[in-house]
Design a protein around this motif. Structure first.
Motif, PDB file in Angstrom:
ATOM      1  N   GLU A   1       0.815  -1.217   0.000  1.00 28.41           N
ATOM      2  CA  GLU A   1       0.000   0.000   0.000  1.00 28.41           C
ATOM      3  C   GLU A   1       0.850   1.269   0.000  1.00 28.41           C
ATOM      4  N   GLY A   2       2.175   1.088   0.049  1.00 25.54           N
ATOM      5  CA  GLY A   2       3.062   2.241   0.051  1.00 25.54           C
ATOM      6  C   GLY A   2       3.236   2.877   1.418  1.00 25.54           C
ATOM      7  N   LYS A   3       2.759   2.210   2.450  1.00 22.01           N
ATOM      8  CA  LYS A   3       2.903   2.732   3.820  1.00 22.01           C
ATOM      9  C   LYS A   3       4.198   2.167   4.414  1.00 22.01           C
ATOM     10  N   TYR A   4       5.304   2.670   3.888  1.00 29.54           N
ATOM     11  CA  TYR A   4       6.600   2.069   4.182  1.00 29.54           C
ATOM     12  C   TYR A   4       7.037   2.231   5.641  1.00 29.54           C
ATOM     13  N   ASN A   5       6.823   3.393   6.213  1.00 28.52           N
ATOM     14  CA  ASN A   5       7.248   3.604   7.602  1.00 28.52           C
ATOM     15  C   ASN A   5       6.476   2.702   8.557  1.00 28.52           C
ATOM     16  N   GLU A   6       5.167   2.586   8.299  1.00 27.65           N
ATOM     17  CA  GLU A   6       4.357   1.699   9.134  1.00 27.65           C
ATOM     18  C   GLU A   6       4.814   0.250   8.967  1.00 27.65           C
ATOM     19  N   ALA A   7       5.153  -0.112   7.722  1.00 28.58           N
ATOM     20  CA  ALA A   7       5.623  -1.473   7.457  1.00 28.58           C
ATOM     21  C   ALA A   7       6.923  -1.746   8.210  1.00 28.58           C
ATOM     22  N   LEU A   8       7.846  -0.786   8.173  1.00 21.78           N
ATOM     23  CA  LEU A   8       9.122  -0.961   8.865  1.00 21.78           C
ATOM     24  C   LEU A   8       8.924  -1.128  10.369  1.00 21.78           C
ATOM     25  N   ASP A   9       7.975  -0.397  10.920  1.00 23.66           N
ATOM     26  CA  ASP A   9       7.679  -0.536  12.354  1.00 23.66           C
ATOM     27  C   ASP A   9       7.216  -1.954  12.675  1.00 23.66           C
ATOM     28  N   LYS A  10       6.368  -2.513  11.802  1.00 16.69           N
ATOM     29  CA  LYS A  10       5.858  -3.871  12.016  1.00 16.69           C
ATOM     30  C   LYS A  10       6.989  -4.902  11.925  1.00 16.69           C
ATOM     31  N   TYR A  11       7.892  -4.702  10.963  1.00 12.27           N
ATOM     32  CA  TYR A  11       9.008  -5.640  10.817  1.00 12.27           C
ATOM     33  C   TYR A  11       9.909  -5.582  12.046  1.00 12.27           C
ATOM     34  N   GLU A  12      10.118  -4.386  12.566  1.00  8.45           N
ATOM     35  CA  GLU A  12      10.957  -4.248  13.758  1.00  8.45           C
ATOM     36  C   GLU A  12      10.314  -4.949  14.949  1.00  8.45           C
ATOM     37  N   GLU A  13       8.996  -4.845  15.062  1.00 11.12           N
ATOM     38  CA  GLU A  13       8.288  -5.536  16.146  1.00 11.12           C
ATOM     39  C   GLU A  13       8.475  -7.044  16.021  1.00 11.12           C
TER      40      GLU A  13
ATOM     41  N   LEU B   1      10.703  -9.985  18.503  1.00 15.96           N
ATOM     42  CA  LEU B   1      10.210 -11.277  18.988  1.00 15.96           C
ATOM     43  C   LEU B   1      11.065 -12.429  18.469  1.00 15.96           C
ATOM     44  N   ASP B   2      11.546 -12.268  17.241  1.00 17.99           N
ATOM     45  CA  ASP B   2      12.380 -13.300  16.612  1.00 17.99           C
ATOM     46  C   ASP B   2      13.411 -12.585  15.751  1.00 17.99           C
ATOM     47  N   LYS B   3      14.574 -12.300  16.334  1.00 18.96           N
ATOM     48  CA  LYS B   3      15.537 -11.400  15.690  1.00 18.96           C
ATOM     49  C   LYS B   3      16.102 -11.918  14.375  1.00 18.96           C
ATOM     50  N   ASN B   4      15.991 -13.221  14.129  1.00 19.72           N
ATOM     51  CA  ASN B   4      16.546 -13.789  12.902  1.00 19.72           C
ATOM     52  C   ASN B   4      15.470 -14.244  11.914  1.00 19.72           C
ATOM     53  N   ASN B   5      14.245 -13.789  12.129  1.00 20.20           N
ATOM     54  CA  ASN B   5      13.139 -14.222  11.270  1.00 20.20           C
ATOM     55  C   ASN B   5      13.401 -13.836   9.816  1.00 20.20           C
TER      56      ASN B   5
ATOM     57  N   ALA C   1      10.713 -11.573   7.977  1.00 21.80           N
ATOM     58  CA  ALA C   1      10.765 -10.179   8.439  1.00 21.80           C
ATOM     59  C   ALA C   1      12.001  -9.471   7.883  1.00 21.80           C
ATOM     60  N   LEU C   2      13.137 -10.154   7.853  1.00 18.19           N
ATOM     61  CA  LEU C   2      14.352  -9.558   7.299  1.00 18.19           C
ATOM     62  C   LEU C   2      14.208  -9.285   5.800  1.00 18.19           C
ATOM     63  N   SER C   3      13.603 -10.239   5.099  1.00 12.56           N
ATOM     64  CA  SER C   3      13.407 -10.079   3.658  1.00 12.56           C
ATOM     65  C   SER C   3      12.491  -8.903   3.345  1.00 12.56           C
ATOM     66  N   GLU C   4      11.375  -8.823   4.060  1.00 14.37           N
ATOM     67  CA  GLU C   4      10.423  -7.733   3.825  1.00 14.37           C
ATOM     68  C   GLU C   4      11.005  -6.386   4.256  1.00 14.37           C
ATOM     69  N   LYS C   5      11.763  -6.401   5.329  1.00 13.54           N
ATOM     70  CA  LYS C   5      12.405  -5.172   5.796  1.00 13.54           C
ATOM     71  C   LYS C   5      13.383  -4.652   4.746  1.00 13.54           C
ATOM     72  N   ALA C   6      14.171  -5.554   4.188  1.00 12.14           N
ATOM     73  CA  ALA C   6      15.147  -5.155   3.168  1.00 12.14           C
ATOM     74  C   ALA C   6      14.456  -4.553   1.949  1.00 12.14           C
ATOM     75  N   MET C   7      13.368  -5.186   1.491  1.00 14.40           N
ATOM     76  CA  MET C   7      12.647  -4.666   0.331  1.00 14.40           C
ATOM     77  C   MET C   7      12.055  -3.285   0.607  1.00 14.40           C
ATOM     78  N   THR C   8      11.540  -3.108   1.817  1.00 14.51           N
ATOM     79  CA  THR C   8      10.943  -1.813   2.163  1.00 14.51           C
ATOM     80  C   THR C   8      12.015  -0.741   2.289  1.00 14.51           C
ATOM     81  N   LEU C   9      13.155  -1.092   2.840  1.00 11.14           N
ATOM     82  CA  LEU C   9      14.261  -0.139   2.925  1.00 11.14           C
ATOM     83  C   LEU C   9      14.722   0.272   1.530  1.00 11.14           C
TER      84      LEU C   9
END
Length: 318
Positions: free
Chosen positions: A6-18, A22-26, A29-37
């Motif tokens: 949806e283009g809500k990148y900052n909100e997405a990054l917050d969710k990935y960090e959360e 909980l699971d630092k090596n997920n 989450a790392l893959s989606e975080k990288a794409m959003t960054l």
């Protein structure tokens, strides 16, 4: 993922960090975080996230990580490093078309056109339904008009609604008229490339030689100005050209070789053999949004569907 789409990148990054708290090596989450960054142009952070994911999950399916890694390096103007990462990814995932395609884009930006064409050929072989690869082949082969036309037409069989589709249709129309001009009411100038004449007469024509097809297209295009064709629509005139071009593809196929003869030509030969030239032409011409094209779609839904069913079931050569 939904927030990213949806283009809500900052909100997405917050969710990935959360999720990573909980699971630092997920991996997801790392893959989606990288794409959003990467999408937010935070290329250095994206690169570091990709490095982390690769180091932690070397035995997992991380092909999209390599893709994001290479893309981020490329966008950060680090082309040589990007190419190295794409190569690492390709070595590990040789059947992932997107890595070849994106490496090809990097090479285009580095003005290495011939190498990029080989990669786009590979990516479209692995995924014949990838519009980006077909668009690239059409654009980079503009000086080889039959190849460009065939690539654009195949593109239009997959996408006939976007601005890129309109660009491919405009290119096809322009290339089909190349070398044909009406000087006055009774005279037409037909300019055929001397090299095409020379190549057409050779017994050993070499790779991807479409000189005979090119000559037939020029002669068929000249008929647009014939009295009997003056009231035909642009799409109807295109159907005449497609009929002639696809017929000569079949006629001279056995005497020719090369990627485009082996990959694209059989598709259009079978298309004609299945009597699908007319519905295909109206599908390809939909971006024109002319009344005759829209009317055909309204009145010939069965024919349109017949083409798409064949298109979906067509068996591509490896």
């Amino acid at each position: 993922m939904i927030l990213h789409d949806e283009g809500k990148y900052n909100e997405a990054l917050d969710k990935y960090e959360e999720a990573l708290k909980l699971d630092k090596n997920n991996l997801l989450a790392l893959s989606e975080k990288a794409m959003t960054l990467e999408a937010t142009k935070k290329y250095d952070e994206a690169i570091e996230t990709c490095k982390l994911a690769i180091s932690i999950h070397p035995k997992e399916d991380i092909k999209t990580i390599y893709l994001t890694y290479g893309n981020s390096l490329d966008h950060a103007k680090r082309a040589k490093e990007a190419l190295k990462i794409y190569d690492e990814g390709i070595k590990k995932y040789p059947d992932y078309y997107q890595l070849y395609f994106n490496k090809g884009i990097t090479l285009v930006n580095e003005n290495q056109i011939e190498k990029s064409l080989e990669l786009f050929q590979k990516s479209v072989t692995l995924n014949p339904n990838h519009p980006g690869s077909l668009n690239a082949l059409a654009a980079l082969n503009r000086d080889k008009r039959i190849i460009s036309i065939l690539a654009s037409l195949r593109y239009l069989s997959l996408d006939n609604k976007t601005s890129r589709a309109k660009g491919n249709l405009d290119s096809v129309i322009d290339l089909m008229q190349q070398g044909v001009t009406q000087t006055d009411e009774k005279n037409i100038t037909l300019a055929i490339n001397p090299k095409a004449l020379e190549d057409a007469g050779k017994k050993n024509k070499g790779q991807n030689n479409f000189s005979a097809v090119d000559m037939v297209l020029s002669m068929t295009a000249a008929l647009d100005f014939d009295e009997k064709n003056k009231n035909k629509t642009q799409c109807e005139k295109a159907i005449d050209k497609f009929d002639s071009v696809f017929a000569v593809l079949k006629e001279v196929q056995k005497d020719n070789k090369g990627f485009y003869w082996e990959f694209l030509a059989p598709y259009f030969i079978e298309l004609k053999d299945k009597n699908l030239v007319e519905p295909f032409a109206y599908i390809a011409f939909l971006p024109s949004q002319t009344d005759d094209v829209k009317k055909y779609h309204q009145e010939n839904a069965n024919e349109i569907q017949r083409f798409y069913e064949w298109n979906k079931s067509y068996v591509w050569k490896d």
